[in-house]
Design a protein around this motif. Structure first.
Motif, PDB file in Angstrom:
ATOM      1  N   ARG A 247       6.537 -17.810 -31.790  1.00  0.00           N
ATOM      2  CA  ARG A 247       7.095 -17.154 -30.593  1.00  0.00           C
ATOM      3  C   ARG A 247       7.763 -18.131 -29.642  1.00  0.00           C
ATOM      4  O   ARG A 247       8.572 -17.732 -28.807  1.00  0.00           O
ATOM      5  N   ASP A 248       7.441 -19.405 -29.754  1.00  0.00           N
ATOM      6  CA  ASP A 248       7.958 -20.407 -28.825  1.00  0.00           C
ATOM      7  C   ASP A 248       9.212 -21.103 -29.346  1.00  0.00           C
ATOM      8  O   ASP A 248       9.681 -22.066 -28.743  1.00  0.00           O
ATOM      9  N   ARG A 249       9.785 -20.607 -30.448  1.00  0.00           N
ATOM     10  CA  ARG A 249      10.896 -21.319 -31.070  1.00  0.00           C
ATOM     11  C   ARG A 249      12.198 -20.506 -31.109  1.00  0.00           C
ATOM     12  O   ARG A 249      13.106 -20.838 -31.864  1.00  0.00           O
ATOM     13  N   VAL A 250      12.284 -19.481 -30.304  1.00  0.00           N
ATOM     14  CA  VAL A 250      13.451 -18.598 -30.357  1.00  0.00           C
ATOM     15  C   VAL A 250      14.736 -19.365 -30.095  1.00  0.00           C
ATOM     16  O   VAL A 250      15.705 -19.276 -30.863  1.00  0.00           O
ATOM     17  N   ASP A 251      14.787 -20.122 -29.023  1.00  0.00           N
ATOM     18  CA  ASP A 251      16.016 -20.839 -28.685  1.00  0.00           C
ATOM     19  C   ASP A 251      16.373 -21.863 -29.754  1.00  0.00           C
ATOM     20  O   ASP A 251      17.559 -22.013 -30.131  1.00  0.00           O
ATOM     21  N   GLN A 252      15.383 -22.569 -30.262  1.00  0.00           N
ATOM     22  CA  GLN A 252      15.632 -23.581 -31.289  1.00  0.00           C
ATOM     23  C   GLN A 252      16.157 -22.955 -32.569  1.00  0.00           C
ATOM     24  O   GLN A 252      17.083 -23.463 -33.198  1.00  0.00           O
ATOM     25  N   VAL A 253      15.582 -21.803 -32.952  1.00  0.00           N
ATOM     26  CA  VAL A 253      16.022 -21.105 -34.164  1.00  0.00           C
ATOM     27  C   VAL A 253      17.470 -20.674 -34.044  1.00  0.00           C
ATOM     28  O   VAL A 253      18.291 -20.909 -34.944  1.00  0.00           O
ATOM     29  N   PHE A 254      17.826 -20.042 -32.934  1.00  0.00           N
ATOM     30  CA  PHE A 254      19.191 -19.533 -32.827  1.00  0.00           C
ATOM     31  C   PHE A 254      20.208 -20.651 -32.573  1.00  0.00           C
ATOM     32  O   PHE A 254      21.390 -20.487 -32.900  1.00  0.00           O
ATOM     33  N   ARG A 255      19.757 -21.781 -32.065  1.00  0.00           N
ATOM     34  CA  ARG A 255      20.680 -22.924 -32.005  1.00  0.00           C
ATOM     35  C   ARG A 255      21.002 -23.394 -33.422  1.00  0.00           C
ATOM     36  O   ARG A 255      22.174 -23.633 -33.749  1.00  0.00           O
ATOM     37  N   THR A 256      20.002 -23.531 -34.264  1.00  0.00           N
ATOM     38  CA  THR A 256      20.264 -23.906 -35.656  1.00  0.00           C
ATOM     39  C   THR A 256      21.213 -22.910 -36.300  1.00  0.00           C
ATOM     40  O   THR A 256      22.193 -23.291 -36.965  1.00  0.00           O
ATOM     41  N   LEU A 257      20.949 -21.625 -36.130  1.00  0.00           N
ATOM     42  CA  LEU A 257      21.759 -20.599 -36.780  1.00  0.00           C
ATOM     43  C   LEU A 257      23.195 -20.579 -36.266  1.00  0.00           C
ATOM     44  O   LEU A 257      24.102 -20.113 -36.972  1.00  0.00           O
ATOM     45  N   SER A 258      23.435 -21.094 -35.058  1.00  0.00           N
ATOM     46  CA  SER A 258      24.803 -21.097 -34.537  1.00  0.00           C
ATOM     47  C   SER A 258      25.727 -21.991 -35.359  1.00  0.00           C
ATOM     48  O   SER A 258      26.942 -21.779 -35.375  1.00  0.00           O
ATOM     49  N   TYR A 259      25.189 -22.975 -36.077  1.00  0.00           N
ATOM     50  CA  TYR A 259      26.018 -23.846 -36.909  1.00  0.00           C
ATOM     51  C   TYR A 259      26.440 -23.165 -38.208  1.00  0.00           C
ATOM     52  O   TYR A 259      27.430 -23.569 -38.826  1.00  0.00           O
TER      53      TYR A 259
END
Length: 328
Positions: free
Chosen positions: A240-252
């Motif tokens: 639950r604490d990794r939402v921003d990190q996950v979607f930053r990775t996916l933006s590439y």
């Protein structure tokens, strides 16, 4: 399922804001350069598939990190001059299969490179694969969407998209191909890889992208009821604490960002009842296609009452027409 996403009139103008990292181009230039530095020449070994009017070869070329990627090359038998080539990528979980499964483009008079997807090809629905993915990842949900999800350098689709771009590189060294007449193609995951290749490489002269996967990933994770996008939700339900990190990775790897860089004339498709790749996500990428690539011509075929099978044979007929128009 009936229609559940935006109406077609809204889809045609749908241009949402999609996160794009400031170092997107630098990241991909560095990734491709690192893998090209490790590349070795492709090989092509003739194969007798029992179809005397089509010549087949078992191909191996260097992809991400120098890993060898398998493919089938087919072309009309007895034709000596270099031919235009369709470089085709697989749907989610599928592999290159057996050579006799892929005869359409050779029958139409073109060369065809059917590229395997690393680590896939045992989905049960389609053709078998023959290319391992030797790279591991941290904890992930089953499937491929969350492999390496915390770092774009480690994500599965960074490797797969690099493989797709280097498949285009390989056309310059394989026998009987015209590297100045390369068209990239695929459906679903294959459409995502083809679109990424069209944005990462300046050689393709055409793009065929059907019911395209990996587009507008934040919205896809929000509204798609099924996997593979459900893999992202399942991962984040625990982390639950990794939402921003996950979607930053996916933006590439978001194909909407790759599509902006497309340079080649393109034919896309979308299905308005598609529950796997929601039509709004496909249009989010299509409507941005070519923004940074010189605004090439583009068209999208819409199948109002179809799910993820899209246009099927109807779309193939449209693609044959499109390719004839490109090649003259």
């Amino acid at each position: 399922m009936g229609a559940y996403d935006l109406p077609l009139a809204e889809l045609r103008g749908y241009r949402p804001q999609i996160a794009e990292p400031a170092d997107f181009d630098e990241f991909w230039a560095s990734t491709l350069a690192g893998s090209r530095a490790l590349a070795e020449p492709p090989t092509a070994t003739p194969v007798d598939a029992g179809l005397p009017r089509i010549a087949f070869a078992d191909v191996s070329f260097s992809g991400f990190g120098g890993d060898r990627i398998r493919a089938w090359l087919s072309r009309p038998a007895g034709v000596d001059e270099p031919l235009p080539v369709i470089v085709q990528f697989q749907g989610y979980g599928g592999g290159r299969g057996l050579p006799h499964e892929h005869t359409l483009w050779a029958s139409a008079g073109y060369a065809h490179l059917m590229v395997d997807t690393r680590g896939q090809g045992a989905a049960g629905w389609g053709s078998v694969g023959d290319t391992p993915d030797p790279h591991g990842s941290g904890p992930s949900h089953s499937g491929f969407m969350t492999r390496g999800i915390l770092d774009p350098h480690e994500h599965f689709y960074t490797r797969a998209m690099t493989d797709a771009a280097l498949a285009v590189d390989a056309t310059a060294a394989l026998p009987g191909l015209d590297p100045d007449r390369v068209i990239v193609a695929g459906a679903s995951q294959g459409g995502a890889l083809a679109t990424a290749a069209a944005g990462l490489h300046d050689r393709p002269i055409g793009l065929l992208s059907d019911v395209t996967f990996l587009c507008h990933l934040r919205r896809a994770a929000d509204i798609a009821d099924t996997d593979p996008y459900g893999e992202i939700r399942s991962y984040l339900a625990g982390h639950r604490d990794r939402v921003d990190q996950v979607f930053r990775t996916l933006s590439y790897i978001d194909v909407a960002n790759h599509a902006r860089r497309g340079r080649a004339p393109a034919l896309w498709s979308a299905a308005l009842m598609d529950t796997i790749c929601p039509p709004s996500t496909v249009f989010a990428a299509f409507n941005r296609y070519g923004e940074l690539g010189g605004d090439p011509s583009k068209a999208i075929e819409v199948y109002e009452f179809n799910d993820h099978e899209g246009g099927g044979a109807f779309q193939v007929a449209r693609q044959l027409e499109f390719v004839r128009g490109l090649l003259g």
